[in-house]
Design a protein around this motif. Structure first.
Motif, PDB file in Angstrom:
ATOM      1  N   HIS A 130       0.849  -1.191   0.000  1.00  0.00           N
ATOM      2  CA  HIS A 130       0.000   0.000   0.000  1.00  0.00           C
ATOM      3  C   HIS A 130       0.880   1.236   0.000  1.00  0.00           C
ATOM      4  N   ALA A 131       0.341   2.315  -0.497  1.00  0.00           N
ATOM      5  CA  ALA A 131       1.086   3.570  -0.537  1.00  0.00           C
ATOM      6  C   ALA A 131       1.451   4.018   0.870  1.00  0.00           C
ATOM      7  N   ILE A 132       2.643   4.558   0.985  1.00  0.00           N
ATOM      8  CA  ILE A 132       3.100   5.104   2.267  1.00  0.00           C
ATOM      9  C   ILE A 132       3.531   6.548   2.058  1.00  0.00           C
ATOM     10  N   HIS A 133       3.465   7.329   3.137  1.00  0.00           N
ATOM     11  CA  HIS A 133       3.921   8.715   3.072  1.00  0.00           C
ATOM     12  C   HIS A 133       5.434   8.760   2.902  1.00  0.00           C
ATOM     13  N   ILE A 134       5.879   9.791   2.211  1.00  0.00           N
ATOM     14  CA  ILE A 134       7.310  10.040   2.075  1.00  0.00           C
ATOM     15  C   ILE A 134       7.493  11.551   2.012  1.00  0.00           C
ATOM     16  N   SER A 135       8.503  12.048   2.670  1.00  0.00           N
ATOM     17  CA  SER A 135       8.791  13.480   2.583  1.00  0.00           C
ATOM     18  C   SER A 135       9.577  13.731   1.298  1.00  0.00           C
ATOM     19  N   ARG A 136       9.590  14.962   0.861  1.00  0.00           N
ATOM     20  CA  ARG A 136      10.386  15.321  -0.315  1.00  0.00           C
ATOM     21  C   ARG A 136      11.855  15.026  -0.043  1.00  0.00           C
ATOM     22  N   GLU A 137      12.295  15.303   1.160  1.00  0.00           N
ATOM     23  CA  GLU A 137      13.693  15.051   1.523  1.00  0.00           C
ATOM     24  C   GLU A 137      14.032  13.564   1.381  1.00  0.00           C
ATOM     25  N   LYS A 138      13.168  12.687   1.877  1.00  0.00           N
ATOM     26  CA  LYS A 138      13.408  11.237   1.766  1.00  0.00           C
ATOM     27  C   LYS A 138      13.340  10.778   0.311  1.00  0.00           C
ATOM     28  N   LEU A 139      12.430  11.359  -0.455  1.00  0.00           N
ATOM     29  CA  LEU A 139      12.330  11.027  -1.871  1.00  0.00           C
ATOM     30  C   LEU A 139      13.645  11.371  -2.575  1.00  0.00           C
ATOM     31  N   LYS A 140      14.184  12.544  -2.273  1.00  0.00           N
ATOM     32  CA  LYS A 140      15.447  12.964  -2.894  1.00  0.00           C
ATOM     33  C   LYS A 140      16.616  12.092  -2.428  1.00  0.00           C
ATOM     34  N   GLU A 141      16.543  11.562  -1.227  1.00  0.00           N
ATOM     35  CA  GLU A 141      17.583  10.638  -0.772  1.00  0.00           C
ATOM     36  C   GLU A 141      17.521   9.334  -1.561  1.00  0.00           C
ATOM     37  N   ARG A 142      16.316   8.861  -1.846  1.00  0.00           N
ATOM     38  CA  ARG A 142      16.149   7.605  -2.587  1.00  0.00           C
ATOM     39  C   ARG A 142      16.449   7.773  -4.067  1.00  0.00           C
ATOM     40  N   SER A 143      16.179   8.945  -4.600  1.00  0.00           N
ATOM     41  CA  SER A 143      16.376   9.211  -6.026  1.00  0.00           C
ATOM     42  C   SER A 143      16.962  10.614  -6.200  1.00  0.00           C
ATOM     43  N   PRO A 144      18.250  10.785  -5.869  1.00  0.00           N
ATOM     44  CA  PRO A 144      18.840  12.127  -5.861  1.00  0.00           C
ATOM     45  C   PRO A 144      19.141  12.721  -7.238  1.00  0.00           C
ATOM     46  N   THR A 145      19.215  11.915  -8.266  1.00  0.00           N
ATOM     47  CA  THR A 145      19.611  12.426  -9.580  1.00  0.00           C
ATOM     48  C   THR A 145      18.491  13.211 -10.256  1.00  0.00           C
ATOM     49  N   PHE A 146      17.257  12.744 -10.136  1.00  0.00           N
ATOM     50  CA  PHE A 146      16.121  13.412 -10.772  1.00  0.00           C
ATOM     51  C   PHE A 146      15.831  14.722 -10.051  1.00  0.00           C
ATOM     52  N   ASP A 147      15.400  15.747 -10.785  1.00  0.00           N
ATOM     53  CA  ASP A 147      15.115  17.067 -10.224  1.00  0.00           C
ATOM     54  C   ASP A 147      13.656  17.129  -9.750  1.00  0.00           C
ATOM     55  N   TRP A 148      13.410  16.604  -8.559  1.00  0.00           N
ATOM     56  CA  TRP A 148      12.056  16.530  -8.002  1.00  0.00           C
ATOM     57  C   TRP A 148      11.455  17.910  -7.759  1.00  0.00           C
ATOM     58  N   ASP A 149      12.262  18.865  -7.303  1.00  0.00           N
ATOM     59  CA  ASP A 149      11.730  20.204  -7.043  1.00  0.00           C
ATOM     60  C   ASP A 149      11.175  20.825  -8.324  1.00  0.00           C
ATOM     61  N   THR A 150      11.905  20.701  -9.419  1.00  0.00           N
ATOM     62  CA  THR A 150      11.425  21.233 -10.704  1.00  0.00           C
ATOM     63  C   THR A 150      10.149  20.515 -11.136  1.00  0.00           C
ATOM     64  N   PHE A 151      10.101  19.187 -10.968  1.00  0.00           N
ATOM     65  CA  PHE A 151       8.905  18.438 -11.350  1.00  0.00           C
ATOM     66  C   PHE A 151       7.680  18.907 -10.564  1.00  0.00           C
ATOM     67  N   PHE A 152       7.787  18.936  -9.234  1.00  0.00           N
ATOM     68  CA  PHE A 152       6.622  19.311  -8.420  1.00  0.00           C
ATOM     69  C   PHE A 152       6.220  20.766  -8.626  1.00  0.00           C
ATOM     70  N   THR A 153       7.169  21.653  -8.821  1.00  0.00           N
ATOM     71  CA  THR A 153       6.842  23.041  -9.134  1.00  0.00           C
ATOM     72  C   THR A 153       6.119  23.104 -10.473  1.00  0.00           C
ATOM     73  N   GLY A 154       6.573  22.323 -11.445  1.00  0.00           N
ATOM     74  CA  GLY A 154       5.969  22.310 -12.773  1.00  0.00           C
ATOM     75  C   GLY A 154       4.531  21.831 -12.793  1.00  0.00           C
ATOM     76  N   ILE A 155       4.162  20.952 -11.867  1.00  0.00           N
ATOM     77  CA  ILE A 155       2.768  20.486 -11.816  1.00  0.00           C
ATOM     78  C   ILE A 155       1.933  21.328 -10.846  1.00  0.00           C
ATOM     79  N   GLY A 156       2.540  22.408 -10.346  1.00  0.00           N
ATOM     80  CA  GLY A 156       1.803  23.326  -9.477  1.00  0.00           C
ATOM     81  C   GLY A 156       1.729  22.881  -8.032  1.00  0.00           C
ATOM     82  N   LEU A 157       2.610  21.991  -7.624  1.00  0.00           N
ATOM     83  CA  LEU A 157       2.592  21.482  -6.253  1.00  0.00           C
ATOM     84  C   LEU A 157       3.966  21.653  -5.599  1.00  0.00           C
ATOM     85  N   SER A 158       4.463  22.874  -5.595  1.00  0.00           N
ATOM     86  CA  SER A 158       5.812  23.128  -5.090  1.00  0.00           C
ATOM     87  C   SER A 158       5.961  22.793  -3.605  1.00  0.00           C
ATOM     88  N   GLU A 159       4.874  22.769  -2.863  1.00  0.00           N
ATOM     89  CA  GLU A 159       4.944  22.470  -1.428  1.00  0.00           C
ATOM     90  C   GLU A 159       4.682  20.996  -1.110  1.00  0.00           C
TER      91      GLU A 159
END
Length: 187
Positions: free
Chosen positions: A114-143
């Motif tokens: 089942h889906a579990i919560h993850i913070s942006r910080e933990k997501l970036k630790e698991r997948s640091p190469t992809f630019d998550w901040d740019t992605f989430f800002t681009g879909i209008g969910l910068s927070e």
């Protein structure tokens, strides 16, 4: 798409139109609060029915992959590319799609988790190469996921998937491969 920022920008625009590649996403009821929703990152669809078609080296599955690669090449030709270049692109696209399939868990495991919560910080630790901040800002969910457990909430369906995408895809292929894969996905 020449770097991870431009890839994140491309995928964020595509996401607005409900088109996903490399990873999927969905909005679902929050697993910890049935009065709230969360955006959950998950596997993407594949050209073949499931991951076993990519990771099984039997003659039958090898044939399925060869047919898919041929279809990829034929569709890429329709974008205006020459046949030889399209064949090379199809080979690169299939290599990326195979790596993505390898990163996925089995369909049996996917049904049990089942889906579990993850913070942006933990997501970036698991997948640091992809630019998550740019992605989430681009879909209008910068927070999204910036403050763990505070709306808007971020989740992952398969906690290991994005870590495996990091290991098997982001760090193993160049942007020519990513562009070939994206071309195949949009044809």
């Amino acid at each position: 798409v020449n770097d991870f920022k431009s890839l994140a920008n491309f995928l964020s625009v595509a996401a607005i139109y409900n088109w996903a590649s490399f990873f999927g996403w969905k909005v679902q009821e929050d697993s910890k609060d049935d009065q709230a929703m969360m955006l959950t990152l998950t596997h993407i669809g594949l050209g073949l029915p499931d991951r076993s078609y990519y990771v099984d080296d039997s003659a039958e599955m090898t044939k399925h992959r060869a047919v898919l690669q041929d279809v990829m090449g034929r569709l890429i030709v329709l974008t205006g590319m020459g046949e030889e270049e399209a064949k090379r692109e199809a080979e690169m696209a299939l290599a990326v799609e195979t790596a993505l399939a390898t990163a996925m868990c089995t369909k049996e495991r996917l049904r049990k988790i089942h889906a579990i919560h993850i913070s942006r910080e933990k997501l970036k630790e698991r997948s640091p190469t992809f630019d998550w901040d740019t992605f989430f800002t681009g879909i209008g969910l910068s927070e999204l996921g910036v403050e763990d457990g505070v709306p808007p909430r971020l989740g992952v369906h398969d906690y290991k998937y994005l870590q495996e995408v990091e290991r098997l895809v982001w760090t193993q292929f160049d942007f020519a491969h990513f562009r070939a894969y994206l071309r195949w996905r949009v044809t």
